[in-house]
Scaffold this motif. Structure first.
Motif, PDB file in Angstrom:
ATOM      1  N   LEU A  92      -6.721  -6.218 -16.409  1.00  0.00           N
ATOM      2  CA  LEU A  92      -7.558  -5.199 -15.348  1.00  0.00           C
ATOM      3  C   LEU A  92      -8.373  -4.057 -16.076  1.00  0.00           C
ATOM      4  CD1 LEU A  92      -4.274  -4.821 -13.212  1.00  0.00           C
ATOM      5  CD2 LEU A  92      -5.776  -6.427 -12.598  1.00  0.00           C
ATOM      6  N   LEU A  93      -8.988  -3.773 -15.913  1.00  0.00           N
ATOM      7  CA  LEU A  93     -10.074  -2.842 -16.674  1.00  0.00           C
ATOM      8  C   LEU A  93     -10.366  -1.860 -15.264  1.00  0.00           C
ATOM      9  CD1 LEU A  93     -12.346  -4.830 -18.680  1.00  0.00           C
ATOM     10  CD2 LEU A  93     -10.239  -3.928 -19.097  1.00  0.00           C
ATOM     11  N   ASP A  94     -10.117  -0.116 -14.742  1.00  0.00           N
ATOM     12  CA  ASP A  94     -10.378   0.292 -14.303  1.00  0.00           C
ATOM     13  C   ASP A  94     -11.741   0.550 -14.298  1.00  0.00           C
ATOM     14  OD1 ASP A  94     -11.227   2.811 -13.007  1.00  0.00           O
ATOM     15  OD2 ASP A  94      -9.185   3.327 -13.018  1.00  0.00           O
ATOM     16  N   HIS A  95     -12.047   0.418 -12.385  1.00  0.00           N
ATOM     17  CA  HIS A  95     -13.730   0.461 -12.096  1.00  0.00           C
ATOM     18  C   HIS A  95     -14.939   1.862 -13.293  1.00  0.00           C
ATOM     19  CE1 HIS A  95     -12.846   2.603  -8.915  1.00  0.00           C
ATOM     20  NE2 HIS A  95     -13.838   3.002  -9.043  1.00  0.00           N
ATOM     21  N   ARG A  96     -13.754   2.732 -13.691  1.00  0.00           N
ATOM     22  CA  ARG A  96     -14.750   4.013 -14.098  1.00  0.00           C
ATOM     23  C   ARG A  96     -15.067   4.657 -15.425  1.00  0.00           C
ATOM     24  NH1 ARG A  96      -9.827   6.534  -9.970  1.00  0.00           N
ATOM     25  NH2 ARG A  96      -8.218   5.431 -11.159  1.00  0.00           N
ATOM     26  N   LEU A  97     -14.425   2.685 -15.998  1.00  0.00           N
ATOM     27  CA  LEU A  97     -14.820   2.857 -17.613  1.00  0.00           C
ATOM     28  C   LEU A  97     -16.238   3.343 -17.565  1.00  0.00           C
ATOM     29  CD1 LEU A  97     -11.838   0.754 -18.585  1.00  0.00           C
ATOM     30  CD2 LEU A  97     -11.624   3.207 -18.912  1.00  0.00           C
ATOM     31  N   THR A  98     -16.785   3.550 -18.528  1.00  0.00           N
ATOM     32  CA  THR A  98     -17.528   3.225 -18.942  1.00  0.00           C
ATOM     33  C   THR A  98     -18.342   1.576 -19.889  1.00  0.00           C
ATOM     34  OG1 THR A  98     -17.724   4.451 -21.580  1.00  0.00           O
ATOM     35  CG2 THR A  98     -18.100   5.395 -19.773  1.00  0.00           C
ATOM     36  N   HIS A 147       2.011 -13.648 -21.159  1.00  0.00           N
ATOM     37  CA  HIS A 147       1.582 -11.916 -19.379  1.00  0.00           C
ATOM     38  C   HIS A 147       1.302 -12.306 -18.979  1.00  0.00           C
ATOM     39  CE1 HIS A 147       2.683  -9.759 -23.680  1.00  0.00           C
ATOM     40  NE2 HIS A 147       3.845  -9.384 -23.278  1.00  0.00           N
ATOM     41  N   ALA A 148       1.345 -11.602 -17.577  1.00  0.00           N
ATOM     42  CA  ALA A 148       0.824 -12.260 -16.344  1.00  0.00           C
ATOM     43  C   ALA A 148      -0.372 -10.390 -16.207  1.00  0.00           C
ATOM     44  CB  ALA A 148       0.539 -12.147 -15.102  1.00  0.00           C
ATOM     45  N   VAL A 149      -0.033 -10.221 -16.107  1.00  0.00           N
ATOM     46  CA  VAL A 149      -1.328  -9.171 -16.801  1.00  0.00           C
ATOM     47  C   VAL A 149      -1.385  -8.112 -17.772  1.00  0.00           C
ATOM     48  CG1 VAL A 149       0.725  -7.141 -15.237  1.00  0.00           C
ATOM     49  CG2 VAL A 149      -1.747  -7.247 -14.807  1.00  0.00           C
ATOM     50  N   ILE A 150      -2.045  -7.687 -18.136  1.00  0.00           N
ATOM     51  CA  ILE A 150      -2.640  -7.145 -19.560  1.00  0.00           C
ATOM     52  C   ILE A 150      -3.020  -5.331 -18.829  1.00  0.00           C
ATOM     53  CG2 ILE A 150      -4.373  -6.074 -21.525  1.00  0.00           C
ATOM     54  CD1 ILE A 150      -2.161  -8.817 -21.642  1.00  0.00           C
ATOM     55  N   GLN A 151      -2.418  -4.611 -18.716  1.00  0.00           N
ATOM     56  CA  GLN A 151      -2.928  -3.228 -18.707  1.00  0.00           C
ATOM     57  C   GLN A 151      -3.685  -2.314 -19.653  1.00  0.00           C
ATOM     58  OE1 GLN A 151       0.468  -3.184 -15.727  1.00  0.00           O
ATOM     59  NE2 GLN A 151      -1.699  -1.413 -15.154  1.00  0.00           N
TER      60      GLN A 151
END
Length: 469
Positions: A92-98, A147-151
């Motif tokens: 999951l990558l935050d859409h606000r990241l550059t 892992h199912a999710v990486i944050q």
């Protein structure tokens, strides 16, 4: 697979059918989401199946790796569940990241498929976007862990960490939610303000709502009036879920209407000053609940009725202990992807780096701030959390962070007509001289993480202060 969540051990490999069994199951006409209109379970299942076909066509399969770089949207929800349904690991990558930050993360994690936003039809302050999602295959590699999710951690105190959670771990957290007194019940609604890229919005709103039969409803816009409109849009009980920043949205509403549907507001993140709690409860007449959690483990302890403030009760299945002034949380396996730092996790215990105490009789946990907030000035102990709480209780102080940067330094966000001189005078009345900040910097807006937490990284705060001079 059994749907008895208590039988799933942390770290166990769980098949992809958990998505159908625990999240998508239910009557076809059951409304599970309300995003610009109701979304039934049948409609959501169709969206997930369609995304699953697209992802499979791009080469994603069981054990594969997928990254989502999407704003909160139905496309985000559908691709997330589709990736899990394929048995893939989802980053999951935050859409606000550059773009620079995204490229660095993709290179570091070497994912095989990326879903990003093409055309985004969304107005200012929209809580959920209307997204045209684009699937891109990359020369990556399969998932290196189960892992199912990486944050990525929010980075409020420094660089982000890569954190992995298995499906069994997520299911165990869902089980903790279902056992809490005060969470939304089947047939009720969650008005979600917290980002679904991060753990509070992801598990506390989206996954719990889908599992428990609670309708997940973002407001049309992230404004106080819009949040109240979402509450009023349906007669069913509603819980507002967000972070401390969102309390300000509701506090900004002048003379709010009577809302018998509003059940409570629950926030994660920093504990709110008593004055903020009192102002909110007097204005809305409902409890302001608090949750303590971490990306590494999810929800740890809660006080959803505001009965024990500032203390919280540990969630089912978790042990919290105090060692050397630090709070540790039981976690059988390291949540960190790659080498595990024993200063963060060792021997089944996760180091929270929060200072606090555990009452030996009640088990209640009291958080006293970050562990590094305890400093010595001329041989005298100073608790930066105490200084920060005192600052936050002064008239006109909207937000405050206190750090030790060769000296005690405070960064504040003020509401007019408050001034730095007034703040310093107020501190002189309330704190001994050795505790008081030697410098107070007023910022137009305090730096915050993507989850709304106040940033405590000294270099970021210094840069923000220099930019405003």
């Amino acid at each position: 697979m059994t749907t008895d969540m208590t039988k799933i051990e942390l770290g166990a490999v769980v098949g992809p059918d958990w998505v159908d069994e625990l999240l998508l199951r239910g009557p076809d006409d059951d409304i599970c989401l309300d995003v610009d209109g109701p979304v039934t379970r049948a409609a959501l299942r169709a969206m997930v199946a369609q995304r699953q076909e697209r992802l499979a066509a791009a080469g994603l399969g069981a054990g594969g790796s997928l990254a989502l770089r999407l704003p909160p949207s139905l496309a985000y929800v559908a691709n997330l569940l589709a990736g899990w349904r394929l048995g893939a690991q989802v980053v999951l990558l935050d859409h606000r990241l550059t773009q620079f930050e995204v490229d660095a993360a993709l290179d570091r994690l070497a994912v095989q498929v990326v879903v990003s936003a093409g055309r985004v039809r969304s107005g200012a302050l929209r809580a959920f976007a209307d997204v045209e999602d684009v699937v891109t295959a990359r020369a990556g590699r399969p998932a290196a862990t189960p892992h199912a999710v990486i944050q990525l951690s929010s980075g409020s105190t420094g660089p982000s960490k890569v954190i992995g959670r298995t499906a069994a771990d997520l299911i165990a957290e869902l089980d903790r939610y279902t056992r809490m007194d005060g969470v939304p019940l089947p047939g009720e609604r969650i008005i979600v303000l917290a980002s679904m890229v991060h753990v509070l919005g992801l598990v506390g709103a989206l996954l719990y709502g889908l599992h428990a039969g609670v309708r997940v409803q973002p407001p049309q816009r992230l404004t106080g009036d819009s949040v109240l409109e979402a509450v009023a849009a349906d007669p069913s009980p509603a819980t507002v879920l967000g972070v401390p920043f969102h309390i300000g949205l509701l506090a900004s509403v002048v003379d709010p209407p009577q809302l018998p549907q509003l059940k409570r507001m629950t926030t994660g993140g920093e504990l709110q000053p008593p004055a903020v709690v009192t102002a909110f409860t007097e204005k809305y007449g409902v409890p302001l609940g608090n949750m303590w959690g971490m990306t590494e483990v999810g929800v740890i302890a809660t006080d959803l009725f505001g009965e024990h403030r500032p203390s919280l009760r540990p969630a089912f299945g978790l042990a919290v202990v105090e060692r050397g002034g630090e709070l540790l949380v039981s976690r059988p396996e390291s949540p960190y992807v790659g080498l595990s730092d024993p200063d963060r996790w060792a021997d089944g215990w996760l180091h929270t780096r929060d200072a606090g105490t555990v009452d030996p009789h009640t088990g209640l946990v009291t958080i006293k701030g970050r562990l590094d907030s305890q400093i010595s000035i001329g041989g005298l102990k100073v608790d930066l959390t105490e200084v920060e709480e005192t600052l936050g209780g002064l008239p006109g102080v909207e937000a405050a962070v206190v750090v030790h940067d060769s000296m005690v330094t405070a960064y504040v966000q003020l509401a007019e007509p408050a001034t730095v001189a007034q703040v310093e005078a107020g501190l002189a009345e309330r704190l001994a001289a050795y505790k008081r900040p030697r410098r107070v910097h007023a910022l137009a807006a305090m730096p915050r993480t993507t989850t709304g937490k106040l940033v405590r990284d000294r270099s970021v705060l210094r840069d923000a202060s220099r930019e405003e001079r």
